[in-house]
Write a protein that holds these residues in place. Sequence first.
Motif: not given
Length: 545
Positions: A60-62, A64-65, A87, A114
């Motif tokens: 998820t973070k990867s 969205n980053n 994700t 999440q």
Amino acid sequence: MKKLLFISFCIAACGLGAQAQTAGPYSWSNLPKAAVPTFKKDTFNIIKYGAVADGITLNTKSINNAIDACSKNGGGVVLIPQGLWMTGPIVLKSNVNLHIDRAAMVQMTDDKSQYPLVEGNYEGHAAVRNQSPVSGTNLVNIAITGGGIIDGNGTGVWRAIGKDRLTESEWKELVASGGVVSENGKSWYPSQSYAKGNAIKDVSLLKPGKSLSDYEEYKDYFRPNMVVLTGCKKILLSGTTFQNSPNWCLHTLLCEDLTLQDVHVRNPWNAQNGDAIDVESCRNVLVENSTFDAGDDGLCIKSGRDEEGRKRGVPTENVVMRNNIVYRAHGGFVIGSEMSGGARNIFVSDCTFIGTDIGLRFKTARGRGGIVENIYIKNISMRDILHEAILFDMYYMSKAGSTLGLKTFPPVTEATPQFRNFYVSNVACNGAETGIFVRGLPEMSIKNIYLENMVLKADKGAELIEANNISLKNITLESKNTKPLINIENSTQIKLDNIKYTHAEQLLTIQGERSAQIQLINTNTSNAKTKVEFTSGAESKALIK
């Protein structure tokens, strides 16, 4: 021989030209257009942001980053390359093209923690929802492209299901997997939280004085629509497969300049509320060359519900849907029932519906309000339609009852819906329960419907109830139940021109004292044992020459 006749009828019907029609500034030769987004060539590979394609790591973070970095850099392409990418929710940003490689699958996690509760919109109302797997709000210039797959993980995780929609072995396997069975044993819920929410009427509606935390005990019940784009401009969805959504699959709300090309939606036939695409209060829309296999409606137009939708007052308008295929949906092309903001200037052509419950489905009810008008449809092929090939119904989810002998009607108010100015031509349907069904309200007839050049092979022919100014021209009705072939009830200005059929016990029944100005012309009546019967107060003068 019958098959050859049906094929020849279809060729004849499709070869006949539709009457010239215009919708405000638009026509078939001058269709509405949607502006398409453009992007910088800069590419942001999610692997460079720490994403791991092992089907286990939560990316998820990867992801969205990478999207944030792309947008902040002025936009470009965020690449999801080959692999299985687990994700949580993905949040789109302006000027970003999320490109999913043909060999990539984006798998939404089954960990519901999440997906935080958010203030969203569902079925035309402000509502509590879990955050959508893919979303974007008030964005400009966005896209999801590439031949890869986004899987919403709806089956067994989010959606309830009825026992009657599974085989015995499938039911036993599902129950053994966990979840909760309803007290009557007829439904399975994914969790106790879902079961609690299901037991409370309108539990998802946002109520004054309550915060999102007040809804946590019912969290699992608030199934998210899979892709939700709200208030966005210049959107492109191209080539991607969206499947197994928790609720509706693609939901665009208050968007402008939306283009879908070569999109694929795949939901199980028994997916509760598994609509393929719901275009709500949007303008300038193109949906083409796409395939939809849905658990609910296929191509669906909406614009808000009841008073809330009327206050929003934003119609869905300037829409083109062409060269699409719909399988197993509740409706192939649908308007409603949440249409309180209205719909207009919509063009649908060259579509195929296979195994849908209804082919062309237009539905509303008292209380909705809204005007649906200037709808243009041509070149539709259907097969194995479970119920009506063509349906106009103003009693959706409500009991109709007979209006025969009715003397007083509810008053016409802003909550009274209206269907008018529909032009439908060149339709072939091989297999349906009913060919044409039109049912308006006694206080507000369905008006100005022009049906032309059709071959409808169905158990029953046509039924027109509380309708005004309806034209059936060059219609072939190959029906089993022909007593009558066409039923007209409390309707006026009905023109039946060149109706073809093989045999009829009774060609026409006219019912109700308000039936008047009905014409039957250019039609061979010799193949009918009885031409016409007048009942329930209808007089013979209702049929004019």
